[in-house]
Design a protein around this motif. Structure first.
Motif, PDB file in Angstrom:
ATOM      1  N   ARG A   7       0.814  -1.216   0.000  1.00 44.25           N
ATOM      2  CA  ARG A   7       0.000   0.000   0.000  1.00 44.25           C
ATOM      3  C   ARG A   7       0.852   1.272   0.000  1.00 44.25           C
ATOM      4  NH1 ARG A   7      -2.992  -3.647   2.541  1.00 44.25           N
ATOM      5  NH2 ARG A   7      -5.199  -3.797   2.121  1.00 44.25           N
ATOM      6  N   GLY A   8       2.029   1.180  -0.569  1.00 40.71           N
ATOM      7  CA  GLY A   8       2.898   2.356  -0.670  1.00 40.71           C
ATOM      8  C   GLY A   8       3.606   2.715   0.620  1.00 40.71           C
ATOM      9  N   THR A   9       3.525   1.875   1.640  1.00 42.69           N
ATOM     10  CA  THR A   9       4.173   2.188   2.914  1.00 42.69           C
ATOM     11  C   THR A   9       5.494   1.471   3.104  1.00 42.69           C
ATOM     12  OG1 THR A   9       2.963   0.416   4.045  1.00 42.69           O
ATOM     13  CG2 THR A   9       1.949   2.610   4.024  1.00 42.69           C
ATOM     14  N   THR A  10       5.824   0.518   2.224  1.00 44.11           N
ATOM     15  CA  THR A  10       7.106  -0.169   2.329  1.00 44.11           C
ATOM     16  C   THR A  10       8.209   0.790   1.926  1.00 44.11           C
ATOM     17  OG1 THR A  10       6.008  -2.220   1.702  1.00 44.11           O
ATOM     18  CG2 THR A  10       8.407  -2.194   1.598  1.00 44.11           C
ATOM     19  N   PRO A  11       9.220   0.989   2.783  1.00 40.68           N
ATOM     20  CA  PRO A  11      10.286   1.936   2.440  1.00 40.68           C
ATOM     21  C   PRO A  11      11.102   1.437   1.248  1.00 40.68           C
ATOM     22  CG  PRO A  11      10.737   0.859   4.544  1.00 40.68           C
ATOM     23  CD  PRO A  11       9.389   0.410   4.108  1.00 40.68           C
ATOM     24  N   TRP A  12      11.725   2.376   0.546  1.00 39.71           N
ATOM     25  CA  TRP A  12      12.481   2.031  -0.658  1.00 39.71           C
ATOM     26  C   TRP A  12      13.594   1.048  -0.354  1.00 39.71           C
ATOM     27  CZ3 TRP A  12      17.657   2.724  -1.115  1.00 39.71           C
ATOM     28  CH2 TRP A  12      18.254   3.599  -0.207  1.00 39.71           C
ATOM     29  N   TRP A  13      14.230   1.160   0.813  1.00 37.82           N
ATOM     30  CA  TRP A  13      15.358   0.286   1.120  1.00 37.82           C
ATOM     31  C   TRP A  13      14.886  -1.154   1.357  1.00 37.82           C
ATOM     32  CZ3 TRP A  13      14.777  -1.933   5.805  1.00 37.82           C
ATOM     33  CH2 TRP A  13      13.996  -1.268   6.742  1.00 37.82           C
ATOM     34  N   ALA A  14      13.643  -1.330   1.836  1.00 33.14           N
ATOM     35  CA  ALA A  14      13.118  -2.681   2.004  1.00 33.14           C
ATOM     36  C   ALA A  14      12.822  -3.312   0.642  1.00 33.14           C
ATOM     37  CB  ALA A  14      11.869  -2.661   2.863  1.00 33.14           C
ATOM     38  N   LEU A  15      12.307  -2.519  -0.303  1.00 36.65           N
ATOM     39  CA  LEU A  15      12.110  -3.028  -1.660  1.00 36.65           C
ATOM     40  C   LEU A  15      13.443  -3.425  -2.278  1.00 36.65           C
ATOM     41  CD1 LEU A  15       9.565  -0.422  -3.063  1.00 36.65           C
ATOM     42  CD2 LEU A  15       9.098  -2.791  -2.440  1.00 36.65           C
ATOM     43  N   ALA A  16      14.456  -2.596  -2.072  1.00 41.53           N
ATOM     44  CA  ALA A  16      15.779  -2.869  -2.630  1.00 41.53           C
ATOM     45  C   ALA A  16      16.392  -4.118  -2.000  1.00 41.53           C
ATOM     46  CB  ALA A  16      16.689  -1.669  -2.427  1.00 41.53           C
ATOM     47  N   ALA A  17      16.251  -4.269  -0.688  1.00 39.58           N
ATOM     48  CA  ALA A  17      16.802  -5.450  -0.021  1.00 39.58           C
ATOM     49  C   ALA A  17      16.090  -6.717  -0.490  1.00 39.58           C
ATOM     50  CB  ALA A  17      16.680  -5.301   1.488  1.00 39.58           C
ATOM     51  N   SER A  18      14.796  -6.618  -0.745  1.00 41.66           N
ATOM     52  CA  SER A  18      14.046  -7.771  -1.247  1.00 41.66           C
ATOM     53  C   SER A  18      14.528  -8.154  -2.642  1.00 41.66           C
ATOM     54  CB  SER A  18      12.565  -7.439  -1.276  1.00 41.66           C
ATOM     55  OG  SER A  18      11.847  -8.456  -1.917  1.00 41.66           O
ATOM     56  N   GLY A  19      14.707  -7.170  -3.508  1.00 40.67           N
ATOM     57  CA  GLY A  19      15.201  -7.461  -4.851  1.00 40.67           C
ATOM     58  C   GLY A  19      16.603  -8.020  -4.837  1.00 40.67           C
ATOM     59  N   MET A  20      17.438  -7.512  -3.951  1.00 42.00           N
ATOM     60  CA  MET A  20      18.810  -7.988  -3.859  1.00 42.00           C
ATOM     61  C   MET A  20      18.862  -9.409  -3.307  1.00 42.00           C
ATOM     62  SD  MET A  20      21.725  -8.231  -1.454  1.00 42.00           S
ATOM     63  CE  MET A  20      20.773  -7.786  -0.085  1.00 42.00           C
ATOM     64  N   SER A  21      18.084  -9.691  -2.282  1.00 43.07           N
ATOM     65  CA  SER A  21      18.172 -11.005  -1.644  1.00 43.07           C
ATOM     66  C   SER A  21      17.625 -12.114  -2.524  1.00 43.07           C
ATOM     67  CB  SER A  21      17.438 -10.989  -0.302  1.00 43.07           C
ATOM     68  OG  SER A  21      16.055 -10.790  -0.515  1.00 43.07           O
ATOM     69  N   SER A  22      16.796 -11.789  -3.491  1.00 41.96           N
ATOM     70  CA  SER A  22      16.281 -12.833  -4.381  1.00 41.96           C
ATOM     71  C   SER A  22      17.344 -13.323  -5.356  1.00 41.96           C
ATOM     72  CB  SER A  22      15.054 -12.326  -5.142  1.00 41.96           C
ATOM     73  OG  SER A  22      15.412 -11.292  -6.020  1.00 41.96           O
ATOM     74  N   ASN A  23      18.513 -12.706  -5.373  1.00 38.37           N
ATOM     75  CA  ASN A  23      19.590 -13.118  -6.264  1.00 38.37           C
ATOM     76  C   ASN A  23      20.675 -13.921  -5.549  1.00 38.37           C
ATOM     77  OD1 ASN A  23      19.082 -11.832  -9.014  1.00 38.37           O
ATOM     78  ND2 ASN A  23      18.659 -10.175  -7.597  1.00 38.37           N
ATOM     79  N   LEU A  24      20.446 -14.321  -4.319  1.00 34.52           N
ATOM     80  CA  LEU A  24      21.388 -15.167  -3.603  1.00 34.52           C
ATOM     81  C   LEU A  24      20.875 -16.599  -3.638  1.00 34.52           C
ATOM     82  CD1 LEU A  24      21.996 -12.861  -0.518  1.00 34.52           C
ATOM     83  CD2 LEU A  24      23.394 -13.064  -2.561  1.00 34.52           C
ATOM     84  N   ASP A  25      21.729 -17.551  -3.977  1.00 29.24           N
ATOM     85  CA  ASP A  25      21.285 -18.925  -4.081  1.00 29.24           C
ATOM     86  C   ASP A  25      22.418 -19.892  -3.747  1.00 29.24           C
ATOM     87  OD1 ASP A  25      22.885 -18.551  -6.265  1.00 29.24           O
ATOM     88  OD2 ASP A  25      21.494 -19.405  -7.708  1.00 29.24           O
ATOM     89  N   MET A  26      22.064 -21.156  -3.660  1.00 26.45           N
ATOM     90  CA  MET A  26      23.032 -22.187  -3.296  1.00 26.45           C
ATOM     91  C   MET A  26      24.077 -22.381  -4.383  1.00 26.45           C
ATOM     92  SD  MET A  26      23.755 -24.088  -0.901  1.00 26.45           S
ATOM     93  CE  MET A  26      25.275 -24.970  -0.871  1.00 26.45           C
ATOM     94  N   SER A  27      23.671 -22.340  -5.643  1.00 26.85           N
ATOM     95  CA  SER A  27      24.631 -22.559  -6.726  1.00 26.85           C
ATOM     96  C   SER A  27      25.660 -21.440  -6.784  1.00 26.85           C
ATOM     97  CB  SER A  27      23.911 -22.675  -8.064  1.00 26.85           C
ATOM     98  OG  SER A  27      23.112 -23.823  -8.086  1.00 26.85           O
ATOM     99  N   GLY A  28      25.224 -20.206  -6.530  1.00 20.09           N
ATOM    100  CA  GLY A  28      26.169 -19.093  -6.480  1.00 20.09           C
ATOM    101  C   GLY A  28      27.157 -19.255  -5.345  1.00 20.09           C
ATOM    102  N   THR A  29      26.664 -19.736  -4.210  1.00 18.01           N
ATOM    103  CA  THR A  29      27.551 -19.999  -3.079  1.00 18.01           C
ATOM    104  C   THR A  29      28.543 -21.092  -3.422  1.00 18.01           C
ATOM    105  OG1 THR A  29      25.765 -19.375  -1.592  1.00 18.01           O
ATOM    106  CG2 THR A  29      27.593 -20.600  -0.637  1.00 18.01           C
ATOM    107  N   MET A  30      28.075 -22.116  -4.121  1.00 20.84           N
ATOM    108  CA  MET A  30      28.981 -23.192  -4.536  1.00 20.84           C
ATOM    109  C   MET A  30      30.019 -22.679  -5.528  1.00 20.84           C
ATOM    110  SD  MET A  30      26.314 -26.343  -4.882  1.00 20.84           S
ATOM    111  CE  MET A  30      27.490 -27.369  -5.714  1.00 20.84           C
ATOM    112  N   LEU A  31      29.624 -21.741  -6.399  1.00 16.36           N
ATOM    113  CA  LEU A  31      30.567 -21.163  -7.348  1.00 16.36           C
ATOM    114  C   LEU A  31      31.679 -20.420  -6.613  1.00 16.36           C
ATOM    115  CD1 LEU A  31      31.162 -20.548 -10.388  1.00 16.36           C
ATOM    116  CD2 LEU A  31      29.913 -18.433 -10.021  1.00 16.36           C
ATOM    117  N   CYS A  32      31.298 -19.621  -5.624  1.00 16.06           N
ATOM    118  CA  CYS A  32      32.308 -18.905  -4.819  1.00 16.06           C
ATOM    119  C   CYS A  32      33.245 -19.895  -4.132  1.00 16.06           C
ATOM    120  CB  CYS A  32      31.632 -18.030  -3.764  1.00 16.06           C
ATOM    121  SG  CYS A  32      30.709 -16.653  -4.414  1.00 16.06           S
TER     122      CYS A  32
END
Length: 147
Positions: A7-32
């Protein structure tokens, strides 16, 4: 809008953290981990320099504010806002659709291969190709059930 953006009350940094965290995965961790195992500490620097820091910092810094300020909730709305609804806008949406199909196919393949290798080693206790296939099939079947 209430469901997608709180409803427009989520702060911009929470939207950004959500978008960023969706790009972390097990295969990426295995690659590192593989980089560190193969080439030592240099592998860590390779991955942090290009794989994690630049991309995720960009998402964290800009995407939340862009989403909040634009008022667009979907990629189609963003493309319409950015390119208009004419032929250029339709071409941009078609290119985005093809790119999303290619990305989705690659992501599912990456998940199946990376998860299969992880599952074969830690769940089945074997490392042969049949065990990797069985583990990947179990992961794909499990994720298909709950999605």
């Amino acid at each position: 809008e209430g469901y997608l953006l709180g409803r427009g009350t989520t702060p911009w940094w929470a939207l950004a953290a959500s978008g960023m965290s969706s790009n972390l995965d097990m295969s990426g961790t295995m690659l590192c981990t593989g980089f560190i195992y193969c080439i030592g500490l240099s592998g860590f620097f390779v991955e942090i320099r290009g794989g994690v820091t630049l991309y995720l910092a960009f998402l964290m810094t800009f995407m939340g504010k862009w989403m909040r300020r634009s008022g667009a909730m979907t990629q189609a709305e963003w493309m319409d806002l950015r390119f208009g609804s004419g032929s250029q806008g339709r071409a941009a949406r078609a290119c985005a659709a093809v790119a999303n199909l290619v990305y989705s196919t690659g992501s599912i393949t990456f998940f199946a291969v990376g998860g299969g290798k992880f599952g074969a080693e830690f769940i089945l206790g074997r490392t042969d190709s049949e065990a990797r296939f069985q583990a990947a099939a179990m992961l794909v079947a499990t994720s298909s059930v709950y999605t």
